[in-house]
Design a protein around this motif. Structure first.
Motif, mmCIF file in Angstrom:
data_model
loop_
_atom_site.group_PDB
_atom_site.id
_atom_site.type_symbol
_atom_site.label_atom_id
_atom_site.label_comp_id
_atom_site.label_asym_id
_atom_site.label_seq_id
_atom_site.Cartn_x
_atom_site.Cartn_y
_atom_site.Cartn_z
ATOM 1 N N SER A 157 0.816 -1.218 0.000
ATOM 2 C CA SER A 157 0.000 0.000 0.000
ATOM 3 C C SER A 157 0.849 1.266 0.000
ATOM 4 N N GLY A 158 2.166 1.106 0.015
ATOM 5 C CA GLY A 158 3.051 2.266 -0.071
ATOM 6 C C GLY A 158 3.526 2.817 1.255
ATOM 7 N N VAL A 159 3.195 2.159 2.365
ATOM 8 C CA VAL A 159 3.654 2.608 3.683
ATOM 9 C C VAL A 159 5.099 2.153 3.869
ATOM 10 N N SER A 160 6.016 3.108 4.003
ATOM 11 C CA SER A 160 7.439 2.783 4.105
ATOM 12 C C SER A 160 7.976 2.926 5.524
ATOM 13 N N THR A 161 7.108 3.166 6.495
ATOM 14 C CA THR A 161 7.537 3.307 7.890
ATOM 15 C C THR A 161 8.308 2.060 8.332
ATOM 16 N N PRO A 162 9.445 2.233 9.010
ATOM 17 C CA PRO A 162 10.200 1.061 9.478
ATOM 18 C C PRO A 162 9.355 0.181 10.389
ATOM 19 N N VAL A 163 9.451 -1.127 10.186
ATOM 20 C CA VAL A 163 8.683 -2.098 10.973
ATOM 21 C C VAL A 163 9.635 -3.008 11.732
ATOM 22 N N LEU A 164 9.419 -3.101 13.042
ATOM 23 C CA LEU A 164 10.118 -4.063 13.885
ATOM 24 C C LEU A 164 9.124 -5.157 14.235
ATOM 25 N N MET A 165 9.409 -6.383 13.842
ATOM 26 C CA MET A 165 8.509 -7.502 14.105
ATOM 27 C C MET A 165 8.951 -8.253 15.356
ATOM 28 N N LEU A 166 7.989 -8.517 16.245
ATOM 29 C CA LEU A 166 8.235 -9.282 17.460
ATOM 30 C C LEU A 166 7.591 -10.652 17.329
ATOM 31 N N SER A 167 8.284 -11.677 17.808
ATOM 32 C CA SER A 167 7.720 -13.017 17.685
ATOM 33 C C SER A 167 8.389 -13.980 18.648
ATOM 34 N N ALA A 168 7.597 -14.964 19.102
ATOM 35 C CA ALA A 168 8.157 -16.053 19.898
ATOM 36 C C ALA A 168 8.896 -17.038 19.002
ATOM 37 N N LEU A 169 8.726 -16.891 17.686
ATOM 38 C CA LEU A 169 9.411 -17.753 16.726
ATOM 39 C C LEU A 169 10.764 -17.116 16.405
ATOM 40 N N GLY A 170 11.829 -17.721 16.889
ATOM 41 C CA GLY A 170 13.129 -17.085 16.778
ATOM 42 C C GLY A 170 14.165 -17.850 15.991
ATOM 43 N N ARG A 171 13.744 -18.866 15.237
ATOM 44 C CA ARG A 171 14.716 -19.600 14.431
ATOM 45 C C ARG A 171 15.184 -18.740 13.255
ATOM 46 N N THR A 172 16.314 -19.135 12.698
ATOM 47 C CA THR A 172 16.862 -18.389 11.563
ATOM 48 C C THR A 172 15.853 -18.292 10.429
ATOM 49 N N SER A 173 15.154 -19.387 10.146
ATOM 50 C CA SER A 173 14.172 -19.375 9.057
ATOM 51 C C SER A 173 13.009 -18.436 9.362
ATOM 52 N N ASP A 174 12.623 -18.330 10.644
ATOM 53 C CA ASP A 174 11.538 -17.425 11.024
ATOM 54 C C ASP A 174 11.953 -15.972 10.827
ATOM 55 N N ARG A 175 13.189 -15.649 11.249
ATOM 56 C CA ARG A 175 13.696 -14.295 11.067
ATOM 57 C C ARG A 175 13.771 -13.930 9.582
ATOM 58 N N ALA A 176 14.251 -14.882 8.785
ATOM 59 C CA ALA A 176 14.361 -14.636 7.347
ATOM 60 C C ALA A 176 12.989 -14.378 6.736
ATOM 61 N N GLU A 177 11.964 -15.119 7.160
ATOM 62 C CA GLU A 177 10.611 -14.906 6.648
ATOM 63 C C GLU A 177 10.117 -13.504 6.966
ATOM 64 N N GLY A 178 10.372 -13.063 8.207
ATOM 65 C CA GLY A 178 9.932 -11.725 8.593
ATOM 66 C C GLY A 178 10.593 -10.638 7.774
ATOM 67 N N LEU A 179 11.884 -10.762 7.554
ATOM 68 C CA LEU A 179 12.621 -9.756 6.782
ATOM 69 C C LEU A 179 12.214 -9.771 5.319
ATOM 70 N N GLU A 180 11.994 -10.965 4.787
ATOM 71 C CA GLU A 180 11.593 -11.078 3.388
ATOM 72 C C GLU A 180 10.180 -10.541 3.159
ATOM 73 N N ALA A 181 9.336 -10.601 4.194
ATOM 74 C CA ALA A 181 7.965 -10.086 4.059
ATOM 75 C C ALA A 181 7.938 -8.562 4.017
ATOM 76 N N GLY A 182 9.030 -7.919 4.478
ATOM 77 C CA GLY A 182 9.083 -6.464 4.431
ATOM 78 C C GLY A 182 9.432 -5.802 5.745
#
Length: 235
Positions: free
Chosen positions: A69-94
């Motif tokens: 939608s064009g919102v470029s505000t920095p996003v910090l994602m919090l999660s109980a899922l902390g594996r490398t693959s979980d972190r990569a998914e969050g970063l790849e999602a934006g």
């Protein structure tokens, strides 16, 4: 800062609001993903903190919709899922950063402030000043009390990162992600070795420390205000 916190846990939301109030920040809370999405689209925020697993939404899908939608505000994602693959998914999602639960409040504050600085462009200043330290970004030179510090390329990148986050606690994970560009911990002592080398160069010839180890959290750059030792004062 003005921060939007999308979190369906009332206790977690209340704790962050109290912490933000103590720091002089404004924390706006939305307890479901759809409300958070709407608010992020109509109000200006410095940083968005988003829980990955919300009752009505998937945080990964939400941050992807924000970016679409064009919102470029920095996003910090919090999660109980902390594996490398979980972190990569969050970063790849934006998401711009990803913090696994449980976490220390100091680390959360340091990360959102770092995101804010990065987005506002202050890290691109030609010269960064803090206490007795100077970081000349384009010339890639460093000084303490006007004394030149002979830093290697990696040591300069570390020094610059500490200067950009001056006075704040910097965790090992932040250094790996922002300096080494690693979204995972390689389980080596590469950070500790380079911090040790940088510390020696920042403190050599001075009577006061430059880098503080905050046990259990990370490292913090001190102002380093002290006159250089003369040869007569050298130990």
């Amino acid at each position: 800062m003005k921060v939007l916190y999308i979190e369906d846990d009332p206790r977690a939301a209340a704790e962050l609001c109290e912490l933000g109030w103590q720091q002089g920040d404004i924390i706006a809370v939305e307890t479901d993903g759809q409300s958070g999405l709407r608010r992020a689209g109509i109000e200006a925020f410095d940083v968005i903190i988003m829980d990955r697993m919300l009752g009505d939404s998937d945080g990964l899908a939400l941050v992807a919709r924000l970016r679409d939608s064009g919102v470029s505000t920095p996003v910090l994602m919090l999660s109980a899922l902390g594996r490398t693959s979980d972190r990569a998914e969050g970063l790849e999602a934006g998401a711009d950063d990803y913090l696994a639960k449980p976490f220390e409040a100091l680390e959360l504050l340091a990360r959102i402030r770092a995101l804010h600085r990065r987005a506002s462009g202050r890290e691109h200043s030609a010269v960064i000043l803090y206490g007795a330290f100077e970081c000349h970004v384009k010339a890639r030179t460093a000084f303490r009390s006007n004394r030149h510090l002979a830093l290697s390329p990696r040591e300069f990148e570390l020094f610059r990162y500490f200067m950009e986050n001056a006075g704040e606690v910097i965790t090992r994970e932040m250094l790996l992600f922002d300096v080494w560009n690693m979204a995972f911990d390689p389980q080596t002592n590469v950070v500790d070795v380079n911090i040790g080398r940088l510390r020696r160069k920042l403190e050599e010839g001075f009577d006061s420390p430059a880098l503080e180890t905050v046990w259990g959290s990370g490292y913090r750059l001190l102002e380093g205000r002290a006159e250089p030792r003369t040869e007569d004062q050298a130990p």
